[in-house]
Scaffold this motif. Structure first.
Motif: not given
Length: 684
Positions: A248-263
Motif C-alpha cells: 500500500d505504501s507504494l500506491r500512496q506515493q503516487d508512483l508511475r513507473a515501477l521496475y523490478g527484477m529478481p535477485l
C-alpha cells in the motif's frame, strides 16, 4: 568501400539499369543476416554460446533502416535502435572492440555480396550507405562507451560503500543510494529479501522509506515470484493504480513507473529489487541497464553475506563443540583420545596421557607407536587398524601392563570406534580406556569367596553322610525290636523320617556343589522302565510317610527310555516330598506317567494353597524361601530341592514347569526325552 566505377560500359543502357543499394539490402536481407551471423560466430570462436535470438536481435531492423537511409538520407536513422543494440551487448558482457568488430563484419558481408552482383550500383548509393553505416557505428560506440563509464563509476562508488564491512541492510541502502544519485528519474528504490514464504523489505531509500521498510508480501502472490521463474525483470507503468502492486505504501506515493527484477544466486531466489518514478511511465534503457548492474552487485553481496553468516555460525558452533569436547575430555574419569587415519594423535585427555606417562601437548601430531609405553602399541595398533579397515567398532579389548600407580600388573578395558563426518567420511578413530583394576580385584575376591563356599558345601555334604548313616542304621535296628511300646516306636519313626530327609538334603547340597564347581550334575543314562523306578521310589516314601496316600497312575504302554535311574528317582522324591510339605494333610499326592511318543511325561499333583505369583519366576532358583508363612506361623523353605530337579531334568535334555491355582491345585510337569542328549551336553 570504394565507389564502383560509374562510367558507361559496353552493353549498358544507362543509369536506370544500375542496381539500387536500398533494394539490394531489402532483397538480400536474410542472406546478409546469415552471412553476418556466421562471421560473428567464427570471430567469437566459442567465447559465448550461440544463442540465435540475442545474436541477431536488432540486425533485421538495422538493415531496413540502412535501406531507408540510402533512399531518404542518414538523418532518418532512429538512434534508439543503436542504443538498444549497445545495451544488449553490454548485458552480454561484450567490450567496445567486439561491438565495433560486429559492425565491421556487417560492412564486409554487404561488400562481398555487392561484389558478387553483375550490376553496378547507382551513382552515390555506396556513399550514402557508407555514411549511414558510419553514423550507426559512431552513435553506438559513443553510447556504449558513455554507458560503460557510467556503470563503472557507479560500481566503483558501490565498492567504496563496502570498505568498512557494514551489515547487510546498511550495505543495501548504500547501494540504492548510489543508484538514485546516478539516475535522476528514480524517486524510490528498495530491496526485498526472501524470508520463508514472504518477501520482506529490508532496505529502502527515497519516497516512503519509513512506511515501506519491514513490510511483508507473500511470495506466491508477488510479481517477483513470476519474475524469478522467468529470470526476467518486470515493469508496471502505473504503480499507484495497478492491482499487482501489493504494498500500500507504494500506491500512496503516487508512483508511475515501477521496475523490478529478481535477485538470484544461480537458480535460487534471494529477493527482489525495485525502483519507482513519480514522473516517468517507463525508465530509459540506460536507467534499466544501470539498475540491473546494481541489482546483480546487490545479489552478489547478499549471497556473500549469507555465506559469511553461515560460515560464522558454523565456526561458532564448531568452537562451542570443541569447547564442550575439551570440557568432557578434562572432566571424564576415563581415558579418551582421537587419532587421524595415519594414527597420529589429534586430541587426548589427561587420564590417558598419564597412562602413557607423557604430557597432553607432547601427544598432538605424534604417531601412536611413539607415545604408547611398555610395548603395548602393537596390540593397540592392530585394533585401530581393524576399525579403519572395516569401519566397525572394536569393543571390550583387555589391556594388561605394569601398574605404575599401584604396582604389579594393571588391567584396562579399551573400546575403539570410527569417527566420521555427517556425510559418512571417515576422519579417524576414537578410543576410550577404562581402568578396571578395582573391578578385577573385586572380581577375584568374589570368586575366591564363591569357591570357598562351594568347597565348604561339598566337604560338609561328604562329612555329614557318615554320622547320618549311623543314625539310619541305629533307627532301623531299633524299629525291628519287638519290645518297643507305641510311644517309642513313634519316636523311632520320627528319627527315620528326619534322617531320610537329611539324606535327601545332603544329596541336594552335594549336587548343588557339583553343578557350580563341575559344570553340571553328572548323569549316567541307561535303559530303564520309568514305571518301575517310580513305584520303587513311592514305596520307599510311603514307608516314611505311612499316614499320607501316595498314588501312581500309568497312561500308555511304552514307558521305557534312556535315563539315569538314580536321578529319575531323585527328581520324583524331591517333587513328592515338596508336595507332601505343601499339600493339605487330608489329600493325596498323585503321580502320573504318560507315554507321549518321543517323551515320557511325569506329573506330580497336590491340593493345597497355590504358590504365590511373585515366587513363580524364581521357583527353581536355589536358597529361596516363601514369604507367606504356613499355618504354623513358620516360613516354608523351598531350599535346593526344586533347583536340583530343574538341573537334573535339563541334563537329560528335558523340561519342567509348574501350574498352581486355587481351583486345580499345584502340578509339576516333567518332560523326559527317551533319547539322551549327546555326551558332554550342558544345559543352556
Amino acid at each position: 568501400m570504394q565507389e564502383p566505377d560509374s562510367r558507361p560500359v559496353k552493353g549498358s543502357t544507362g543509369s536506370e539499369d544500375r542496381l539500387s543499394a536500398a533494394e539490394f539490402l531489402r532483397a538480400h536481407r536474410e542472406t546478409l543476416l546469415a552471412d553476418w551471423q556466421q562471421a560473428v560466430l567464427e570471430h567469437l570462436a566459442g567465447k559465448v554460446p550461440p544463442r540465435e535470438p540475442w545474436l541477431i536481435d536488432h540486425l533485421p531492423e538495422l538493415l531496413s533502416a540502412l535501406a531507408d537511409a540510402v533512399d531518404f538520407g542518414s538523418e532518418t536513422l532512429d538512434e534508439r535502435m543503436e542504443v538498444a543494440h549497445a545495451i544488449a551487448r553490454l548485458d552480454e558482457g561484450f567490450n567496445l572492440g567486439e561491438v565495433a568488430h560486429e559492425y565491421a563484419l556487417l560492412r564486409r558481408c554487404i561488400l562481398h555480396r555487392l561484389e558478387a552482383q553483375e550490376q553496378r550500383l547507382r551513382p552515390g548509393d555506396l556513399t550514402r550507405l557508407e555514411e549511414a553505416l558510419d553514423r550507426v557505428v559512431t552513435r553506438s560506440m559513443v553510447f556504449f562507451w558513455d554507458m560503460k563509464q557510467r556503470i563503472l563509476q557507479t560500481l566503483e562508488r558501490m565498492a567504496e560503500a563496502t570498505l568498512d564491512d557494514p551489515d547487510m541492510e546498511t550495505l543495501l541502502e548504500r547501494l540504492l543510494t548510489r543508484l538514485m544519485e546516478s539516475t535522476l528519474a528514480v524517486d524510490a528504490a528498495a530491496v526485498m529479501l526472501l524470508e520463508g514464504d514472504e518477501l520482506v523489505v529490508r532496505a529502502a531509500v527515497g519516497l516512503g522509506t519509513h512506511e515501506v521498510k519491514g513490510q511483508r508480501v507473500p511470495v506466491e502472490h508477488s510479481m517477483a515470484a513470476q519474475a524469478a521463474v522467468l529470470h526476467q525483470p518486470f515493469l508496471i507503468r502505473s504503480a499507484a493504480t495497478d492491482p499487482r502492486v501489493l504494498l500500500d505504501s507504494l500506491r500512496q506515493q503516487d508512483l508511475r513507473a515501477l521496475y523490478g527484477m529478481p535477485l538470484m544466486d544461480g537458480d535460487r531466489l534471494l529477493g527482489v529489487a525495485y525502483m519507482g518514478s513519480r514522473t516517468a511511465f517507463a525508465f530509459s534503457d540506460a536507467d534499466t541497464l544501470l539498475f540491473r548492474a546494481v541489482a546483480q552487485r546487490a545479489s552478489a553481496h547478499i549471497a556473500r553475506t549469507e555465506l559469511h553468516t553461515r560460515e560464522r555460525a558454523a565456526r561458532q558452533e564448531a568452537e562451542r563443540s570443541l569447547a564442550q569436547l575439551d570440557s568432557l575430555l578434562d572432566a571424564a574419569p576415563v581415558g579418551i583420545t582421537f587419532l587421524d587415519t595415519q594414527l597420529r594423535y589429534l586430541r587426548i585427555n589427561d587420564v590417558l596421557a598419564n597412562l602413557n606417562r607423557k604430557p597432553v601437548e607432547a601427544h598432538k601430531g605424534r604417531p601412536l607407536q611413539e607415545m604408547v609405553r611398555d610395548g603395548a602399541g602393537d596390540a593397540i595398533e592392530r585394533s585401530l587398524r581393524q576399525v579403519l579397515e572395516t569401519g566397525q567398532p572394536v569393543q571390550d579389548v583387555l589391556i594388561e601392563g605394569p601398574d605404575v600407580k599401584r604396582g604389579g600388573i594393571g588391567y584396562w578395558r579399551a573400546d575403539y570406534f570410527p569417527v566420521r563426518t555427517r556425510d559418512g567420511v571417515l576422519l579417524g578413530v576414537g578410543s576410550t580406556v577404562v581402568d578396571i583394576n578395582d573391578y578385577k580385584r573385586a572380581e577375584a575376591a568374589l570368586q575366591q569367596a564363591v569357591n570357598f563356599r562351594e568347597e565348604l558345601l561339598a566337604v560338609l555334604g561328604h562329612d555329614l553322610r557318615n554320622p547320618l548313616h549311623a543314625v539310619n542304621a541305629s533307627a532301623f535296628m531299633l524299629g525291628r525290636f519287638e519290645g518297643l511300646d507305641a510311644t517309642s516306636r513313634r519316636g523311632v519313626d520320627r528319627i527315620r523320617k528326619a534322617s531320610a530327609r537329611m539324606a535327601r538334603m545332603i544329596n541336594d547340597i552335594l549336587d548343588f556343589a557339583r553343578s557350580r564347581l563341575g559344570g553340571g550334575i553328572p548323569t549316567t543314562p541307561q535303559h530303564v522302565n520309568m514305571v518301575e523306578l517310580c513305584q520303587s521310589m513311592l514305596e520307599e516314601l510311603q514307608v516314611a510317610y505311612p499316614e499320607r496316600p501316595l498314588t501312581l497312575e500309568v497312561r500308555g504302554g511304552n514307558l521305557e527310555g534312556q535315563w539315569d535311574p538314580d536321578r529319575v528317582t531323585q527328581v520324583l522324591g524331591n517333587l513328592v516330598v515338596n508336595a507332601l510339605q505343601h499339600a493339605r494333610n487330608d489329600t493325596p499326592v498323585e503321580t502320573s506317567l504318560t507315554d507321549e511318543g518321543t517323551d515320557v511325561v511325569m506329573r506330580v499333583h497336590n491340593e493345597g494353597d497355590p504358590i504365590p505369583e511373585h515366587l513363580l519366576p524364581r521357583l527353581f532358583d536355589p536358597f529361596k524361601q516363601s514369604l507367606t508363612p504356613d499355618e504354623g506361623g513358620k516360613q516354608r523353605s523351598l531350599g535346593l530341592g526344586l533347583y536340583i530337579v530343574h538341573e537334573i531334568v535339563q541334563m537329560h535334555g528335558g523340561s519342567v514347569h509348574v501350574e498352581s491355582t486355587v481351583e486345580r491345585g499345584t502340578t509339576f510337569t516333567v518332560r523326559w526325552p527317551r533319547v539322551p542328549p549327546p555326551r558332554g551336553y550342558l544345559p543352556p
